[in-house]
Design an enzyme around this catalytic site. Sequence first.
Site, PDB file in Angstrom:
ATOM      1  N   HIS A  27       0.841  -1.196   0.000  1.00  0.00           N
ATOM      2  CA  HIS A  27       0.000   0.000   0.000  1.00  0.00           C
ATOM      3  C   HIS A  27       0.881   1.253   0.000  1.00  0.00           C
ATOM      4  O   HIS A  27       0.555   2.255  -0.615  1.00  0.00           O
ATOM      5  CB  HIS A  27      -0.928   0.002   1.223  1.00  0.00           C
ATOM      6  CG  HIS A  27      -1.945  -1.096   1.176  1.00  0.00           C
ATOM      7  ND1 HIS A  27      -3.271  -0.923   1.462  1.00  0.00           N
ATOM      8  CD2 HIS A  27      -1.819  -2.405   0.833  1.00  0.00           C
ATOM      9  CE1 HIS A  27      -3.920  -2.073   1.310  1.00  0.00           C
ATOM     10  NE2 HIS A  27      -3.045  -2.985   0.945  1.00  0.00           N
ATOM     11  N   ASP A 132      -6.504   5.337   2.033  1.00  0.00           N
ATOM     12  CA  ASP A 132      -6.442   3.923   1.664  1.00  0.00           C
ATOM     13  C   ASP A 132      -7.843   3.317   1.803  1.00  0.00           C
ATOM     14  O   ASP A 132      -8.535   3.560   2.805  1.00  0.00           O
ATOM     15  CB  ASP A 132      -5.468   3.245   2.639  1.00  0.00           C
ATOM     16  CG  ASP A 132      -5.139   1.819   2.248  1.00  0.00           C
ATOM     17  OD1 ASP A 132      -6.057   1.065   1.920  1.00  0.00           O
ATOM     18  OD2 ASP A 132      -3.948   1.468   2.308  1.00  0.00           O
ATOM     19  N   THR A 154      -5.968   0.123  -3.557  1.00  0.00           N
ATOM     20  CA  THR A 154      -4.634  -0.430  -3.818  1.00  0.00           C
ATOM     21  C   THR A 154      -4.720  -1.799  -4.486  1.00  0.00           C
ATOM     22  O   THR A 154      -3.737  -2.292  -5.012  1.00  0.00           O
ATOM     23  CB  THR A 154      -3.817  -0.607  -2.517  1.00  0.00           C
ATOM     24  OG1 THR A 154      -4.607  -1.370  -1.624  1.00  0.00           O
ATOM     25  CG2 THR A 154      -3.448   0.712  -1.909  1.00  0.00           C
ATOM     26  N   ALA A 347      14.861  -7.961  -3.414  1.00  0.00           N
ATOM     27  CA  ALA A 347      15.443  -7.544  -4.696  1.00  0.00           C
ATOM     28  C   ALA A 347      14.897  -6.179  -5.121  1.00  0.00           C
ATOM     29  O   ALA A 347      13.818  -5.789  -4.691  1.00  0.00           O
ATOM     30  CB  ALA A 347      15.092  -8.577  -5.767  1.00  0.00           C
ATOM     31  N   HIS A 364       3.132 -14.316  -6.313  1.00  0.00           N
ATOM     32  CA  HIS A 364       1.947 -14.542  -5.480  1.00  0.00           C
ATOM     33  C   HIS A 364       0.775 -13.685  -5.975  1.00  0.00           C
ATOM     34  O   HIS A 364      -0.281 -13.668  -5.351  1.00  0.00           O
ATOM     35  CB  HIS A 364       2.273 -14.194  -4.022  1.00  0.00           C
ATOM     36  CG  HIS A 364       2.413 -12.716  -3.794  1.00  0.00           C
ATOM     37  ND1 HIS A 364       3.204 -11.907  -4.589  1.00  0.00           N
ATOM     38  CD2 HIS A 364       1.858 -11.878  -2.894  1.00  0.00           C
ATOM     39  CE1 HIS A 364       3.124 -10.649  -4.184  1.00  0.00           C
ATOM     40  NE2 HIS A 364       2.305 -10.603  -3.148  1.00  0.00           N
ATOM     41  N   TRP A 367      -1.089  -7.158  -6.311  1.00  0.00           N
ATOM     42  CA  TRP A 367      -1.462  -6.263  -7.421  1.00  0.00           C
ATOM     43  C   TRP A 367      -0.280  -5.441  -7.916  1.00  0.00           C
ATOM     44  O   TRP A 367      -0.122  -5.213  -9.109  1.00  0.00           O
ATOM     45  CB  TRP A 367      -2.648  -5.386  -7.036  1.00  0.00           C
ATOM     46  CG  TRP A 367      -3.157  -4.541  -8.162  1.00  0.00           C
ATOM     47  CD1 TRP A 367      -3.386  -3.207  -8.135  1.00  0.00           C
ATOM     48  CD2 TRP A 367      -3.500  -4.971  -9.506  1.00  0.00           C
ATOM     49  NE1 TRP A 367      -3.843  -2.769  -9.363  1.00  0.00           N
ATOM     50  CE2 TRP A 367      -3.922  -3.833 -10.227  1.00  0.00           C
ATOM     51  CE3 TRP A 367      -3.474  -6.208 -10.172  1.00  0.00           C
ATOM     52  CZ2 TRP A 367      -4.319  -3.887 -11.564  1.00  0.00           C
ATOM     53  CZ3 TRP A 367      -3.865  -6.256 -11.509  1.00  0.00           C
ATOM     54  CH2 TRP A 367      -4.288  -5.113 -12.186  1.00  0.00           C
ATOM     55  N   ASN A 368       0.595  -4.983  -7.004  1.00  0.00           N
ATOM     56  CA  ASN A 368       1.760  -4.219  -7.470  1.00  0.00           C
ATOM     57  C   ASN A 368       2.664  -5.098  -8.325  1.00  0.00           C
ATOM     58  O   ASN A 368       3.116  -4.690  -9.390  1.00  0.00           O
ATOM     59  CB  ASN A 368       2.568  -3.667  -6.288  1.00  0.00           C
ATOM     60  CG  ASN A 368       1.786  -2.623  -5.525  1.00  0.00           C
ATOM     61  OD1 ASN A 368       1.524  -1.547  -6.032  1.00  0.00           O
ATOM     62  ND2 ASN A 368       1.376  -2.950  -4.308  1.00  0.00           N
ATOM     63  N   GLU A 372       3.616  -4.507 -12.183  1.00  0.00           N
ATOM     64  CA  GLU A 372       5.025  -4.325 -12.547  1.00  0.00           C
ATOM     65  C   GLU A 372       5.423  -5.328 -13.635  1.00  0.00           C
ATOM     66  O   GLU A 372       6.145  -5.000 -14.572  1.00  0.00           O
ATOM     67  CB  GLU A 372       5.917  -4.476 -11.301  1.00  0.00           C
ATOM     68  CG  GLU A 372       5.819  -3.263 -10.366  1.00  0.00           C
ATOM     69  CD  GLU A 372       6.179  -3.539  -8.903  1.00  0.00           C
ATOM     70  OE1 GLU A 372       5.927  -2.661  -8.065  1.00  0.00           O
ATOM     71  OE2 GLU A 372       6.696  -4.630  -8.603  1.00  0.00           O
ATOM     72  N   ALA A 387      -6.223 -12.506  -0.115  1.00  0.00           N
ATOM     73  CA  ALA A 387      -6.848 -11.225  -0.501  1.00  0.00           C
ATOM     74  C   ALA A 387      -7.129 -11.179  -2.014  1.00  0.00           C
ATOM     75  O   ALA A 387      -7.590 -12.160  -2.578  1.00  0.00           O
ATOM     76  CB  ALA A 387      -5.975 -10.068  -0.024  1.00  0.00           C
ATOM     77  N   GLN A 389      -5.322 -11.435  -4.447  1.00  0.00           N
ATOM     78  CA  GLN A 389      -4.411 -12.200  -5.297  1.00  0.00           C
ATOM     79  C   GLN A 389      -5.111 -13.332  -6.056  1.00  0.00           C
ATOM     80  O   GLN A 389      -4.750 -13.649  -7.195  1.00  0.00           O
ATOM     81  CB  GLN A 389      -3.259 -12.757  -4.443  1.00  0.00           C
ATOM     82  CG  GLN A 389      -2.447 -11.632  -3.819  1.00  0.00           C
ATOM     83  CD  GLN A 389      -1.743 -12.027  -2.531  1.00  0.00           C
ATOM     84  OE1 GLN A 389      -1.632 -13.215  -2.222  1.00  0.00           O
ATOM     85  NE2 GLN A 389      -1.276 -11.050  -1.775  1.00  0.00           N
TER      86      GLN A 389
HETATM   87  N1  UDP Z   1       9.116  -5.986  -3.837  1.00  0.00           N
HETATM   88  C1  UDP Z   1      10.417  -5.558  -3.938  1.00  0.00           C
HETATM   89  N2  UDP Z   1      11.421  -6.478  -3.763  1.00  0.00           N
HETATM   90  C2  UDP Z   1      11.181  -7.790  -3.497  1.00  0.00           C
HETATM   91  C3  UDP Z   1       9.834  -8.220  -3.405  1.00  0.00           C
HETATM   92  C4  UDP Z   1       8.823  -7.290  -3.580  1.00  0.00           C
HETATM   93  O1  UDP Z   1      10.687  -4.372  -4.187  1.00  0.00           O
HETATM   94  O2  UDP Z   1      12.143  -8.539  -3.343  1.00  0.00           O
HETATM   95  C5  UDP Z   1       8.025  -4.985  -4.021  1.00  0.00           C
HETATM   96  C6  UDP Z   1       7.316  -5.208  -5.326  1.00  0.00           C
HETATM   97  O3  UDP Z   1       8.000  -4.545  -6.369  1.00  0.00           O
HETATM   98  C7  UDP Z   1       5.923  -4.662  -5.042  1.00  0.00           C
HETATM   99  C8  UDP Z   1       5.766  -4.831  -3.535  1.00  0.00           C
HETATM  100  O4  UDP Z   1       7.048  -5.126  -3.010  1.00  0.00           O
HETATM  101  O5  UDP Z   1       5.855  -3.290  -5.402  1.00  0.00           O
HETATM  102  C9  UDP Z   1       4.833  -5.966  -3.164  1.00  0.00           C
HETATM  103  O6  UDP Z   1       3.529  -5.569  -3.400  1.00  0.00           O
HETATM  104  P1  UDP Z   1       2.422  -6.581  -3.925  1.00  0.00           P
HETATM  105  O7  UDP Z   1       1.151  -5.804  -4.072  1.00  0.00           O
HETATM  106  O8  UDP Z   1       2.884  -7.282  -5.140  1.00  0.00           O
HETATM  107  O9  UDP Z   1       2.301  -7.686  -2.793  1.00  0.00           O
HETATM  108  P2  UDP Z   1       2.158  -7.646  -1.179  1.00  0.00           P
HETATM  109  O10 UDP Z   1       3.534  -7.484  -0.662  1.00  0.00           O
HETATM  110  O11 UDP Z   1       1.253  -6.483  -0.833  1.00  0.00           O
HETATM  111  O12 UDP Z   1       1.580  -8.973  -0.851  1.00  0.00           O
END
Ligand code: UDP
Length: 467
Positions: A27, A132, A154, A347, A364, A367-368, A372, A387, A389
């Site tokens: 978020h 949010d 989000t 990473a 997994h 949404w981000n 991406e 959620a 996913q």
């Molecule tokens: N992310 C990152 N490095 C990692 C793993 C995840 O920068 O090694 C970032 C990824 O780019 C994304 C966020 O963490 O922007 C994860 O958000 P997402 O909505 O995919 O999943 P959540 O963590 O909320 O389950």
Amino acid sequence: MSSASDQEKLRPPPPHVLIFPMPVQGHLNPMLKLAHLLCLAEFHVTFIISDFNQHRLLQHTAASAAFSRCPGFQFRTFPDGLPDDHPRSGHRAMEFVSSVANVTVPLFKKMMIKENFLASAARRPVTCFVADGLLSFAPEFCEENGIPFIFFGTATTSYLWAIFRFPQLLEAQEIPLGGKSMDELIESMPGMEGIIRRRDLPGFVERAQAVVFNTCEDLEGQIVAEIHKHVPRVFSIGPIHHQVKHRLAEKKAESSIITASLWAEDRSCMDWLDAQPPRSVIYVSFGSLALVTREQVLEFLHGLLDSSQRFLWVVRPDSVTGSDGNDPVLTELMERIKGKGLLVEWAPQDKVLNHPAVGGFLTHSGWNSTLESIAAGVPMVCWPYFADQTTNSRFVSEVWKVGLDIKDTCDRKIIEEAIRDLMDVRKDEFMERAENLAKVVKRTVSKGGSSYNNLDGLIQYIKSLVV
Ligand code: UDP
């Protein structure tokens, strides 16, 4: 003659936008990027963040240097209400919902009243509140205090729509109910037994003056249009991370995209990727909250090794349950991956996905991560955790057709076959679709594209709220 700085003083202060995300990585990322976009529009922005996350953000990112170029930006910090040693992940991440409601929100409200909605000599009191979508106190708070309320989603819009339609689904008895009425009390919601009826279930999107989604019309146009029937203004401005990249390039701004990582990014994986052939590596990450059991790790490791593909796997510290650091089976497997795979704790994900050596993403389906991957043109194998996913992975496989959904299984054979299918057998087909979708999504944030226009619309709307 008046100097430029005198003129600056004479100019009325810009809108003052308050942004409040839930204190979790997924978020924080898009909402901090929205803050950056609004700073580029020269607005004042106050960003609510937990002490815990601010500490990690400043430790692991260049956010403070980046925001120092945005004079209108300020953080306000609050406790998240959880003890420092709380894992803040897995299903226990849901504990944020009550700790934020019980601890953060009362402190936040007190501060808002005490500080006259954050007015100062240079700043107007807050002119709108971008909250949010999980902060259910926001509509009432805004109504009571006469602040325009903008809902920020989000998650996928489709997921939000499913929740939004929940009362209607119940009414239509599409959800099994045994023929009970909308006035029947809900008994199965812990903490709310005997209080809320079916008709009291969430519908608070309807109380927002505007809704902002991190999606685009090309991905979810039909659903965005459905939501538009219920709220006067809907701005789908995503993928936000790409919108920021585009706007920075357009302004020839010196600053780069602000990352919101709560863990230190291990950049050594970029050197490792440089040494791999094009599109040969599958990147594996389950985001910031998901936990995996020792047994699941074994299935993934075997599946990855048996698929004969190279892989880069993010294993967050403390994300494996049921195993201590000295597990001999895991240690032996880790030995076997040498040369074929690399493990890192966190990473620089967006950079990884845009590296030419990466040809697939075992995700997994957060949404981000999904956005991406779509924007980078990388097809996915989806293993949703919770959620939105589970909905996202269905859209990836059945609507946008840029991946395979292996939900509800965790079997080495299925994992191996899905990876082979994606990275080898049907590689060209998946790559072509993923690259085409990436082009569409990139166009949407470019001048004249729908997300580009919608962001301009949002900026104009926020300006119009200043009285
Ligand atoms: N992310 C990152 N490095 C990692 C793993 C995840 O920068 O090694 C970032 C990824 O780019 C994304 C966020 O963490 O922007 C994860 O958000 P997402 O909505 O995919 O999943 P959540 O963590 O909320 O389950």
